[in-house]
Design a protein around this motif. Structure first.
Motif, PDB file in Angstrom:
ATOM      1  N   SER A 113      14.734 -11.572  12.623  1.00 45.11           N
ATOM      2  CA  SER A 113      13.314 -10.979  12.901  1.00 45.11           C
ATOM      3  C   SER A 113      12.446 -11.823  12.399  1.00 45.11           C
ATOM      4  O   SER A 113      11.269 -12.297  13.129  1.00 45.11           O
ATOM      5  N   LEU A 114      12.634 -12.204  11.098  1.00 47.30           N
ATOM      6  CA  LEU A 114      11.806 -13.229  10.513  1.00 47.30           C
ATOM      7  C   LEU A 114      11.623 -14.546  11.172  1.00 47.30           C
ATOM      8  O   LEU A 114      10.645 -15.127  11.207  1.00 47.30           O
ATOM      9  N   ALA A 115      12.781 -15.226  11.581  1.00 49.22           N
ATOM     10  CA  ALA A 115      12.846 -16.321  12.014  1.00 49.22           C
ATOM     11  C   ALA A 115      12.098 -16.202  13.596  1.00 49.22           C
ATOM     12  O   ALA A 115      11.479 -17.295  13.992  1.00 49.22           O
ATOM     13  N   ASN A 116      12.301 -15.116  14.091  1.00 50.16           N
ATOM     14  CA  ASN A 116      11.701 -14.908  15.644  1.00 50.16           C
ATOM     15  C   ASN A 116       9.774 -15.096  15.387  1.00 50.16           C
ATOM     16  O   ASN A 116       9.402 -15.883  15.975  1.00 50.16           O
ATOM     17  N   HIS A 117       9.426 -14.311  14.238  1.00 45.36           N
ATOM     18  CA  HIS A 117       8.012 -14.471  14.002  1.00 45.36           C
ATOM     19  C   HIS A 117       7.590 -15.791  13.587  1.00 45.36           C
ATOM     20  O   HIS A 117       6.525 -16.415  13.997  1.00 45.36           O
ATOM     21  N   LEU A 118       8.355 -16.416  12.907  1.00 42.52           N
ATOM     22  CA  LEU A 118       8.028 -17.835  12.615  1.00 42.52           C
ATOM     23  C   LEU A 118       7.919 -18.793  13.819  1.00 42.52           C
ATOM     24  O   LEU A 118       7.282 -19.528  13.906  1.00 42.52           O
ATOM     25  N   VAL A 119       9.029 -18.722  14.613  1.00 40.14           N
ATOM     26  CA  VAL A 119       9.174 -19.647  15.679  1.00 40.14           C
ATOM     27  C   VAL A 119       7.987 -19.328  16.752  1.00 40.14           C
ATOM     28  O   VAL A 119       7.379 -20.371  17.206  1.00 40.14           O
ATOM     29  N   TRP A 120       7.648 -18.179  17.087  1.00 38.22           N
ATOM     30  CA  TRP A 120       6.682 -17.883  18.038  1.00 38.22           C
ATOM     31  C   TRP A 120       5.056 -18.168  17.307  1.00 38.22           C
ATOM     32  O   TRP A 120       4.283 -18.365  17.941  1.00 38.22           O
ATOM     33  N   GLY A 121       5.052 -17.936  15.855  1.00 33.69           N
ATOM     34  CA  GLY A 121       3.776 -18.448  15.148  1.00 33.69           C
ATOM     35  C   GLY A 121       3.512 -19.720  15.315  1.00 33.69           C
ATOM     36  O   GLY A 121       2.531 -20.275  15.773  1.00 33.69           O
ATOM     37  N   LEU A 122       4.688 -20.518  15.238  1.00 32.05           N
ATOM     38  CA  LEU A 122       4.410 -22.136  15.291  1.00 32.05           C
ATOM     39  C   LEU A 122       4.242 -22.543  16.808  1.00 32.05           C
ATOM     40  O   LEU A 122       3.538 -23.507  17.103  1.00 32.05           O
ATOM     41  N   TRP A 123       4.762 -21.724  17.674  1.00 35.92           N
ATOM     42  CA  TRP A 123       4.538 -21.861  19.320  1.00 35.92           C
ATOM     43  C   TRP A 123       3.126 -21.784  19.468  1.00 35.92           C
ATOM     44  O   TRP A 123       2.497 -22.529  20.338  1.00 35.92           O
ATOM     45  N   GLY A 124       2.502 -20.754  19.050  1.00 32.68           N
ATOM     46  CA  GLY A 124       1.001 -20.375  19.173  1.00 32.68           C
ATOM     47  C   GLY A 124       0.145 -21.398  18.579  1.00 32.68           C
ATOM     48  O   GLY A 124      -0.788 -21.933  19.275  1.00 32.68           O
ATOM     49  N   VAL A 125       0.522 -22.052  17.297  1.00 33.11           N
ATOM     50  CA  VAL A 125      -0.350 -23.350  16.731  1.00 33.11           C
ATOM     51  C   VAL A 125      -0.036 -24.363  17.923  1.00 33.11           C
ATOM     52  O   VAL A 125      -1.208 -25.072  18.138  1.00 33.11           O
ATOM     53  N   LEU A 126       1.138 -24.548  18.112  1.00 36.14           N
ATOM     54  CA  LEU A 126       1.179 -25.908  19.217  1.00 36.14           C
ATOM     55  C   LEU A 126       0.491 -25.609  20.490  1.00 36.14           C
ATOM     56  O   LEU A 126      -0.013 -26.597  21.008  1.00 36.14           O
ATOM     57  N   GLN A 127       0.340 -24.470  21.017  1.00 36.41           N
ATOM     58  CA  GLN A 127      -0.190 -24.041  22.227  1.00 36.41           C
ATOM     59  C   GLN A 127      -1.726 -24.477  22.207  1.00 36.41           C
ATOM     60  O   GLN A 127      -2.362 -24.832  22.812  1.00 36.41           O
ATOM     61  N   ALA A 128      -2.017 -23.913  21.034  1.00 39.00           N
ATOM     62  CA  ALA A 128      -3.599 -24.044  20.597  1.00 39.00           C
ATOM     63  C   ALA A 128      -4.038 -25.485  20.544  1.00 39.00           C
ATOM     64  O   ALA A 128      -4.906 -25.988  21.024  1.00 39.00           O
ATOM     65  N   ALA A 129      -3.259 -26.213  20.069  1.00 39.55           N
ATOM     66  CA  ALA A 129      -3.303 -27.673  19.487  1.00 39.55           C
ATOM     67  C   ALA A 129      -3.312 -28.489  21.024  1.00 39.55           C
ATOM     68  O   ALA A 129      -4.123 -29.437  21.129  1.00 39.55           O
ATOM     69  N   THR A 130      -2.440 -28.016  21.957  1.00 40.48           N
ATOM     70  CA  THR A 130      -2.378 -28.806  23.141  1.00 40.48           C
ATOM     71  C   THR A 130      -3.390 -28.052  24.369  1.00 40.48           C
ATOM     72  O   THR A 130      -3.908 -29.084  25.102  1.00 40.48           O
ATOM     73  N   GLU A 131      -3.485 -27.056  24.397  1.00 42.31           N
ATOM     74  CA  GLU A 131      -4.119 -26.368  25.349  1.00 42.31           C
ATOM     75  C   GLU A 131      -5.461 -25.587  25.203  1.00 42.31           C
ATOM     76  O   GLU A 131      -6.249 -25.469  26.035  1.00 42.31           O
ATOM     77  N   GLY A 132      -5.759 -25.501  23.714  1.00 37.91           N
ATOM     78  CA  GLY A 132      -6.943 -24.685  23.499  1.00 37.91           C
ATOM     79  C   GLY A 132      -6.804 -23.349  23.954  1.00 37.91           C
ATOM     80  O   GLY A 132      -5.803 -22.721  24.100  1.00 37.91           O
ATOM     81  N   CYS A 133      -8.034 -22.660  24.161  1.00 32.36           N
ATOM     82  CA  CYS A 133      -7.866 -21.195  24.180  1.00 32.36           C
ATOM     83  C   CYS A 133      -8.771 -20.854  25.573  1.00 32.36           C
ATOM     84  O   CYS A 133      -9.206 -19.964  25.767  1.00 32.36           O
ATOM     85  N   GLU A 134      -8.606 -22.000  26.613  1.00 36.03           N
ATOM     86  CA  GLU A 134      -9.526 -21.595  27.691  1.00 36.03           C
ATOM     87  C   GLU A 134      -8.867 -20.856  28.726  1.00 36.03           C
ATOM     88  O   GLU A 134      -9.674 -20.281  29.473  1.00 36.03           O
ATOM     89  N   ASP A 135      -7.769 -20.571  28.692  1.00 39.09           N
ATOM     90  CA  ASP A 135      -7.091 -19.689  29.687  1.00 39.09           C
ATOM     91  C   ASP A 135      -7.168 -18.307  29.598  1.00 39.09           C
ATOM     92  O   ASP A 135      -6.671 -17.364  29.986  1.00 39.09           O
ATOM     93  N   GLY A 136      -7.817 -17.938  28.283  1.00 44.65           N
ATOM     94  CA  GLY A 136      -7.692 -16.312  28.079  1.00 44.65           C
ATOM     95  C   GLY A 136      -6.993 -16.146  26.787  1.00 44.65           C
ATOM     96  O   GLY A 136      -7.507 -14.898  26.425  1.00 44.65           O
ATOM     97  N   LEU A 137      -6.139 -16.635  26.646  1.00 45.41           N
ATOM     98  CA  LEU A 137      -5.167 -16.249  25.513  1.00 45.41           C
ATOM     99  C   LEU A 137      -5.689 -17.128  24.147  1.00 45.41           C
ATOM    100  O   LEU A 137      -5.769 -18.306  24.105  1.00 45.41           O
TER     101      LEU A 137
END
Length: 80
Positions: free
Chosen positions: A40-64
């Motif tokens: 469960s901890l690993a899952n939260h960490l991976v998806w948190g890192l994914w969110g940071v990477l998405q913010a860096a590459t896509e920003g927040c323009e699509d609503g998320l």
């Protein structure tokens, strides 16, 4: 829970497939709980890192708001 049932079945199958059965033993409830917590901890960490990477590459323009999503996942990582 479903997670515990899955991991117990996985460990049982792994033990059954071992050619050397001398070390095979059933998993304890404490070991099972530790595995569930760790995954469960690993899952939260991976998806948190994914969110940071998405913010860096896509920003927040699509609503998320990816950074908000990442913060929520990191909060779950540190408080679970």
């Amino acid at each position: 829970t479903e997670q515990k049932a899955f991991l117990k079945a996985y460990v049982d199958e792994y033990n059954a497939s071992k050619t050397d059965q001398s070390n095979a033993r059933p998993i304890t409830a404490e070991e099972l709980a530790t595995l569930v917590d760790g995954f469960s901890l690993a899952n939260h960490l991976v998806w948190g890192l994914w969110g940071v990477l998405q913010a860096a590459t896509e920003g927040c323009e699509d609503g998320l708001d990816y950074m908000h999503y990442a913060k929520c996942r990191f909060d779950r990582y540190t408080h679970d």
